[in-house]
Motif scaffolding. Structure first.
Motif, mmCIF file in Angstrom:
data_model
loop_
_atom_site.group_PDB
_atom_site.id
_atom_site.type_symbol
_atom_site.label_atom_id
_atom_site.label_comp_id
_atom_site.label_asym_id
_atom_site.label_seq_id
_atom_site.Cartn_x
_atom_site.Cartn_y
_atom_site.Cartn_z
ATOM 1 N N PRO A 1 0.810 -1.211 0.000
ATOM 2 C CA PRO A 1 0.000 0.000 0.000
ATOM 3 C C PRO A 1 0.845 1.263 0.000
ATOM 4 O O PRO A 1 1.965 1.281 0.486
ATOM 5 C CB PRO A 1 -0.808 -0.120 1.308
ATOM 6 C CG PRO A 1 0.067 -0.948 2.199
ATOM 7 C CD PRO A 1 0.741 -1.931 1.286
ATOM 8 N N ASN B 1 0.943 7.491 3.655
ATOM 9 C CA ASN B 1 0.886 8.949 3.720
ATOM 10 C C ASN B 1 2.057 9.482 4.542
ATOM 11 O O ASN B 1 2.943 8.724 4.950
ATOM 12 C CB ASN B 1 -0.461 9.419 4.294
ATOM 13 C CG ASN B 1 -0.683 8.928 5.721
ATOM 14 O OD1 ASN B 1 0.247 8.521 6.419
ATOM 15 N ND2 ASN B 1 -1.929 8.974 6.163
ATOM 16 N N PRO C 1 -1.297 3.624 5.805
ATOM 17 C CA PRO C 1 -1.801 3.311 4.465
ATOM 18 C C PRO C 1 -2.869 4.302 3.994
ATOM 19 O O PRO C 1 -3.695 4.747 4.794
ATOM 20 C CB PRO C 1 -2.396 1.912 4.627
ATOM 21 C CG PRO C 1 -1.758 1.351 5.838
ATOM 22 C CD PRO C 1 -1.509 2.518 6.748
ATOM 23 N N ILE C 2 -2.833 4.644 2.725
ATOM 24 C CA ILE C 2 -3.849 5.523 2.140
ATOM 25 C C ILE C 2 -5.069 4.681 1.792
ATOM 26 O O ILE C 2 -4.968 3.695 1.066
ATOM 27 C CB ILE C 2 -3.298 6.222 0.891
ATOM 28 C CG1 ILE C 2 -2.228 7.238 1.292
ATOM 29 C CG2 ILE C 2 -4.413 6.904 0.106
ATOM 30 C CD1 ILE C 2 -1.542 7.900 0.127
ATOM 31 N N ARG C 3 -6.226 5.077 2.311
ATOM 32 C CA ARG C 3 -7.430 4.277 2.117
ATOM 33 C C ARG C 3 -8.551 5.045 1.433
ATOM 34 O O ARG C 3 -9.644 4.525 1.275
ATOM 35 C CB ARG C 3 -7.921 3.736 3.461
ATOM 36 C CG ARG C 3 -6.871 2.915 4.206
ATOM 37 C CD ARG C 3 -7.462 2.179 5.379
ATOM 38 N NE ARG C 3 -6.443 1.499 6.171
ATOM 39 C CZ ARG C 3 -5.864 0.354 5.840
ATOM 40 N NH1 ARG C 3 -6.201 -0.253 4.726
ATOM 41 N NH2 ARG C 3 -4.938 -0.196 6.613
ATOM 42 N N SER C 4 -8.316 6.287 1.014
ATOM 43 C CA SER C 4 -9.348 7.063 0.325
ATOM 44 C C SER C 4 -8.824 7.571 -1.006
ATOM 45 O O SER C 4 -7.615 7.775 -1.181
ATOM 46 C CB SER C 4 -9.799 8.246 1.186
ATOM 47 O OG SER C 4 -8.816 9.273 1.184
ATOM 48 N N HIS D 1 -16.760 3.206 -4.545
ATOM 49 C CA HIS D 1 -16.978 1.761 -4.647
ATOM 50 C C HIS D 1 -17.785 1.419 -5.895
ATOM 51 O O HIS D 1 -18.698 0.598 -5.861
ATOM 52 C CB HIS D 1 -17.662 1.238 -3.380
ATOM 53 C CG HIS D 1 -16.831 1.465 -2.144
ATOM 54 N ND1 HIS D 1 -15.632 0.818 -1.931
ATOM 55 C CD2 HIS D 1 -17.003 2.294 -1.092
ATOM 56 C CE1 HIS D 1 -15.115 1.225 -0.781
ATOM 57 N NE2 HIS D 1 -15.915 2.124 -0.258
ATOM 58 N N GLN E 1 -3.351 0.771 -6.730
ATOM 59 C CA GLN E 1 -3.888 1.394 -5.511
ATOM 60 C C GLN E 1 -5.355 1.799 -5.716
ATOM 61 O O GLN E 1 -6.186 1.632 -4.816
ATOM 62 C CB GLN E 1 -3.062 2.624 -5.111
ATOM 63 C CG GLN E 1 -1.571 2.386 -4.959
ATOM 64 C CD GLN E 1 -1.237 1.226 -4.035
ATOM 65 O OE1 GLN E 1 -1.831 1.065 -2.976
ATOM 66 N NE2 GLN E 1 -0.283 0.418 -4.450
ATOM 67 N N ALA F 1 -7.439 -1.255 -5.459
ATOM 68 C CA ALA F 1 -7.542 -1.739 -4.082
ATOM 69 C C ALA F 1 -8.574 -0.948 -3.290
ATOM 70 O O ALA F 1 -9.256 -1.503 -2.413
ATOM 71 C CB ALA F 1 -6.178 -1.660 -3.403
ATOM 72 N N ILE F 2 -8.699 0.345 -3.599
ATOM 73 C CA ILE F 2 -9.661 1.184 -2.878
ATOM 74 C C ILE F 2 -11.077 1.016 -3.451
ATOM 75 O O ILE F 2 -12.051 0.854 -2.710
ATOM 76 C CB ILE F 2 -9.233 2.663 -2.938
ATOM 77 C CG1 ILE F 2 -7.940 2.870 -2.136
ATOM 78 C CG2 ILE F 2 -10.335 3.571 -2.396
ATOM 79 C CD1 ILE F 2 -7.330 4.247 -2.296
ATOM 80 N N LYS G 1 -12.243 -1.433 -5.575
ATOM 81 C CA LYS G 1 -12.666 -2.839 -5.620
ATOM 82 C C LYS G 1 -13.767 -3.073 -6.655
ATOM 83 O O LYS G 1 -14.857 -3.571 -6.333
ATOM 84 C CB LYS G 1 -13.131 -3.312 -4.233
ATOM 85 C CG LYS G 1 -12.055 -3.286 -3.165
ATOM 86 C CD LYS G 1 -12.585 -3.794 -1.842
ATOM 87 C CE LYS G 1 -11.479 -3.897 -0.811
ATOM 88 N NZ LYS G 1 -10.867 -2.575 -0.479
#
Length: 209
Positions: free
Chosen positions: A2, A5, A10-13, A44, A124, A127-128, A130
């Motif tokens: 991942p 930041n 991990p960057i999730r947005s 999503h 990436q 992954a966010i 999906k």
């Protein structure tokens, strides 16, 4: 692996990912482009559309598919019964690669190294978001997704799978339609492009049933 930041988390947005992409120096293209152009759409979305790279209009606006090819894509999505607002639209390469011709900046195809270096960001995004299905618009997008050279004529019209099992489709990039001079040929190829998008929509509908 991942993206992290500034705090090492991990960057999730998608918003945070766009900030990280803006600082990308993974290949030399950042030196010449106006800015990185991140993907755009719902976090999503079940359908992801992957183009080649930003064009001149996209480079200036900082948004994907806002130029002439984007207008064709919007119309084709509508004709296929897909709302663009329900999709996530991005590119295999995030910076505009071009050559200057007078005052004009002409599109130049990204090479294998640039596609591979930028695959990091596409991974990436995947992954966010999906997505349940991905459509590769053009050979460069197909190469990024499949990790190898793809031939549109051989793979087009097939419901394929990526290594992680995600449904995938390969079709033309809408900019190709802009280069067809004969109107009858253009209409025929446009209908085929819409059919390709419809096929992806049918797979998504079957998955949701």
């Amino acid at each position: 692996m991942p993206v992290l930041n500034d705090a090492g988390l991990p960057i999730r947005s998608l918003k945070a990912l766009a900030v990280a992409e803006a600082a990308c120096t993974r290949c030399p293209l950042y030196k010449f482009a106006t800015q990185a152009v991140p993907g755009e759409g719902r976090a999503h979305s079940r359908l992801m559309l992957v183009g080649e790279q930003p064009g001149d209009k996209e480079d200036l606006a900082g948004k994907p598919f806002v130029g002439p090819a984007g207008r064709i894509l919007d119309q084709a999505l509508a004709d296929a019964g897909i709302a663009r607002s329900d999709t996530f639209v991005t590119n295999a390469v995030k910076h505009f690669k071009f050559e200057e011709r007078g005052k004009r900046r002409l599109h130049k195809r990204p090479n294998a190294y640039e596609i591979e270096r930028c695959k990091w960001w596409l991974d990436q995004e995947r992954a966010i978001v999906k997505p349940a299905a991905i459509v590769a618009l053009g050979a460069s997008a197909g190469r990024s997704l499949f990790g190898r050279i793809v031939t549109i004529a051989k793979m087009r019209g097939q419901a394929l799978q990526l290594a992680d099992g995600t449904a995938a489709f390969v079709t033309i990039h809408p900019s190709w339609l802009l280069r067809i001079e004969d109107e009858a040929d253009k209409k025929r190829e446009y209908r085929a492009f819409v059919d390709d998008l419809r096929q992806a929509a049918k797979v998504l509908a079957a998955q949701a049933a």
